[in-house]
Design an enzyme around this catalytic site. Structure first.
Site, mmCIF file in Angstrom:
data_model
loop_
_atom_site.group_PDB
_atom_site.id
_atom_site.type_symbol
_atom_site.label_atom_id
_atom_site.label_comp_id
_atom_site.label_asym_id
_atom_site.label_seq_id
_atom_site.Cartn_x
_atom_site.Cartn_y
_atom_site.Cartn_z
ATOM 1 N N TYR A 214 0.962 -1.280 -0.125
ATOM 2 C CA TYR A 214 0.037 -0.024 -0.192
ATOM 3 C C TYR A 214 0.907 1.321 -0.040
ATOM 4 C CZ TYR A 214 -3.403 3.518 1.803
ATOM 5 O OH TYR A 214 -4.356 4.733 1.714
ATOM 6 N N LYS A 218 1.069 4.379 -2.815
ATOM 7 C CA LYS A 218 0.716 5.708 -2.657
ATOM 8 C C LYS A 218 1.837 6.626 -3.081
ATOM 9 C CE LYS A 218 -3.633 5.120 -1.587
ATOM 10 N NZ LYS A 218 -4.687 5.864 -2.235
ATOM 11 N N SER A 249 -13.499 5.650 8.670
ATOM 12 C CA SER A 249 -13.923 5.069 7.471
ATOM 13 C C SER A 249 -14.017 3.455 7.474
ATOM 14 C CB SER A 249 -13.425 5.422 6.082
ATOM 15 O OG SER A 249 -12.010 4.823 6.030
HETATM 16 N N1 LIG Z 1 -9.468 6.406 5.714
HETATM 17 C C1 LIG Z 1 -8.399 6.657 5.778
HETATM 18 O O1 LIG Z 1 -7.737 6.768 6.708
HETATM 19 C C2 LIG Z 1 -7.504 7.253 4.546
HETATM 20 C C3 LIG Z 1 -6.243 7.752 4.856
HETATM 21 C C4 LIG Z 1 -5.475 8.429 3.945
HETATM 22 C C5 LIG Z 1 -5.820 8.123 2.342
HETATM 23 N N2 LIG Z 1 -7.025 7.273 2.213
HETATM 24 C C6 LIG Z 1 -7.376 6.977 0.922
HETATM 25 O O2 LIG Z 1 -8.811 7.625 0.404
HETATM 26 C C7 LIG Z 1 -9.210 6.834 -0.402
HETATM 27 C C8 LIG Z 1 -10.682 6.333 0.116
HETATM 28 O O3 LIG Z 1 -10.625 5.696 1.532
HETATM 29 P P1 LIG Z 1 -11.981 5.309 2.373
HETATM 30 O O4 LIG Z 1 -11.211 5.234 3.703
HETATM 31 O O5 LIG Z 1 -12.875 6.479 2.080
HETATM 32 O O6 LIG Z 1 -12.238 4.003 1.999
HETATM 33 P P2 LIG Z 1 -13.604 3.284 2.237
HETATM 34 O O7 LIG Z 1 -14.694 3.866 3.091
HETATM 35 O O8 LIG Z 1 -13.370 1.895 2.279
HETATM 36 O O9 LIG Z 1 -14.362 3.389 0.721
HETATM 37 C C9 LIG Z 1 -13.720 2.763 -0.580
HETATM 38 C C10 LIG Z 1 -14.829 3.138 -1.722
HETATM 39 O O10 LIG Z 1 -14.134 2.668 -2.775
HETATM 40 C C11 LIG Z 1 -14.787 1.534 -3.435
HETATM 41 N N3 LIG Z 1 -13.982 0.449 -3.867
HETATM 42 C C12 LIG Z 1 -13.263 -0.291 -3.200
HETATM 43 N N4 LIG Z 1 -12.714 -1.388 -3.910
HETATM 44 C C13 LIG Z 1 -13.126 -1.120 -5.212
HETATM 45 C C14 LIG Z 1 -13.006 -1.744 -6.334
HETATM 46 N N5 LIG Z 1 -12.383 -3.041 -6.590
HETATM 47 N N6 LIG Z 1 -13.718 -1.517 -7.400
HETATM 48 C C15 LIG Z 1 -14.582 -0.176 -7.475
HETATM 49 N N7 LIG Z 1 -14.770 0.574 -6.044
HETATM 50 C C16 LIG Z 1 -14.025 -0.119 -5.198
HETATM 51 C C17 LIG Z 1 -15.807 1.018 -2.223
HETATM 52 O O11 LIG Z 1 -16.972 0.654 -2.921
HETATM 53 P P3 LIG Z 1 -17.901 -0.508 -2.247
HETATM 54 O O12 LIG Z 1 -18.861 0.542 -1.403
HETATM 55 O O13 LIG Z 1 -18.518 -0.965 -3.439
HETATM 56 O O14 LIG Z 1 -17.110 -1.244 -1.479
HETATM 57 C C18 LIG Z 1 -16.018 2.436 -1.586
HETATM 58 O O15 LIG Z 1 -16.936 3.323 -2.525
HETATM 59 C C19 LIG Z 1 -8.378 5.304 -0.635
HETATM 60 O O16 LIG Z 1 -7.751 5.521 -1.878
HETATM 61 C C20 LIG Z 1 -7.451 5.411 0.672
HETATM 62 O O17 LIG Z 1 -6.475 4.842 0.257
HETATM 63 C C21 LIG Z 1 -7.552 6.938 3.384
#
Ligand SMILES: NC(=O)c1ccc[n+]([C@@H]2O[C@H](COP(=O)([O-])OP(=O)(O)OC[C@H]3O[C@@H](n4cnc5c(N)ncnc54)[C@H](OP(=O)(O)O)[C@@H]3O)[C@@H](O)[C@H]2O)c1
Length: 341
Positions: A214, A218, A249
């Site tokens: 991961y 990134k 999340s």
């Molecule tokens: N949360 C954190 O702490 C954090 C910190 C830094 C960066 N980020 C980045 O922010 C972004 C969003 O993260 P999040 O925390 O919001 O994640 P999340 O709540 O798990 O949501 C992920 C989203 O991506 C979709 N998804 C996952 N796998 C997929 C696939 N194979 N094909 C199509 N759609 C897919 C999911 O769809 P479904 O609903 O259908 O599963 C959901 O809509 C990511 O790039 C993550 O690396 C997150």
């Protein structure tokens, strides 16, 4: 004490010559000035300066395309961009969640149009990308949010990472982001306006043991996005990598927000208010760390050095202990599951 200082001054002068002390004094003053300027830059950018008005990227009624739109940060980008008058194209895996969100957006903002495209980025199916290309052919896409992403289920040593998890992370985070951008960016370049946001992470800023794949994915996006930004500048397209630490999340598995861990709503609000404000990410070109506590942390780790050995080992220790707790939780859940049978 004074005699010790005098002794040291005399020793430096006799070893390095008479100009050594004034030269060291100038160096010291410049270092203090540089630290002071960085502190002012951090405070201005994180707490005072506002980002570019989003209307610069497209008129009311132009479109925002959000990947990973059905949950977490992507869902918030979709809701908040709709509130700002953009039509929203929602791309994500689960059709039912996309349809529910589209209905929510259209009922909240009567003049807003939505389209949904369910696709699984892990499948890397060219038919999905063909459907996306056909759908956006006549759309004025002003904003692309490359948000879709996957991390490791739990922290794991690289040598124990399954091929599936490894491939999914690379295919979703990197291949998906690059392919969608290649479909959307030409239209932006032709219109001479547009904004491309890509979700980065502290995992990409700092090498992160036990989340190595991961972290690498990134870090790839960090370099790719900044390089792309330089290429597209002459076409009037702004490209920004958005750095976040933890945000509540499903992916982070953190439910309770705190000062260091905002909700997706707070994080996205900060992000849309800081587009183009360089100083939030310790001066990194084409990058924003929009949420204030994450921004301060970004300045802090940059001052220590992102390849600092102590920070690296601290990160390792933290993820080893998260893994232990996660494995214990799995054991408990498995035992409860057996009892339930
Ligand atoms: N949360 C954190 O702490 C954090 C910190 C830094 C960066 N980020 C980045 O922010 C972004 C969003 O993260 P999040 O925390 O919001 O994640 P999340 O709540 O798990 O949501 C992920 C989203 O991506 C979709 N998804 C996952 N796998 C997929 C696939 N194979 N094909 C199509 N759609 C897919 C999911 O769809 P479904 O609903 O259908 O599963 C959901 O809509 C990511 O790039 C993550 O690396 C997150």
């Amino acid at each position: 004490m004074a005699s010790l200082v005098n002794e040291a001054v005399a020793k430096i002068s006799s070893t390095l010559g008479p100009f050594a002390i004034p030269a060291l004094a100038v160096f010291g003053a410049l270092s203090v000035l540089s630290i002071g300027l960085k502190a002012v830059n951090a405070i201005l950018s994180l707490f005072i300066l506002s980002g570019t008005n989003l209307r610069k990227f497209g008129p009311k009624g132009s479109w925002a395309l959000v990947t990973g739109a059905s949950d977490g940060i992507g869902k918030e980008f979709s809701l908040q961009l709709a509130a700002k008058g953009f039509n929203i194209l929602l791309v994500s895996r689960t059709e039912s969640k996309l349809a529910t969100l589209a209905t929510e957006i259209e009922s909240k903002y009567a003049s807003t149009q939505t389209k949904i495209l369910p696709m699984d980025f892990a499948a890397n199916d060219s038919a999905d990308y063909d459907r996306l290309a056909a759908l956006i052919k006549d759309f004025d896409i002003a904003i692309l949010v490359n948000n879709v992403g996957k991390s490791h289920d739990i922290p794991v040593p690289f040598l124990e990472t399954t091929h599936k998890e490894m491939n999914d992370i690379i295919t979703i985070n990197i291949t998906g982001t690059l392919k969608v951008t290649q479909l959307v960016a030409p239209g932006m370049a032709a219109r001479k306006r547009g904004l491309i946001l890509t979700m980065g992470s502290f995992g990409g800023l700092l090498p992160t043991p036990f989340l190595a794949t991961y972290s690498g994915s990134k870090a790839f996006l960090q370099y790719w996005s900044t390089a792309l930004g330089a290429e597209l500048k002459r076409d009037g397209v702004e490209v920004q990598l958005v750095v976040g630490y933890l945000i509540t999340s499903a992916m982070s598995k953190v439910r309770k927000p705190s000062m260091m861990i905002p909700t997706p709503k707070g994080f996205v609000k900060a992000c849309l208010g800081k587009i183009g404000v360089k100083g939030t990410a310790a001066g990194m070109e084409g990058t924003i760390t929009p949420y204030w506590a994450h921004g301060l942390m970004h300045w802090g780790v940059t001052a220590l050095g992102i390849f600092n050995g102590t920070v690296l080992m601290k990160n390792l220790g933290m993820n080893v202990s998260i893994r232990k707790r996660a494995l214990k939780k799995r054991e408990r859940e498995a035992a409860q599951g057996k009892k339930g049978l």
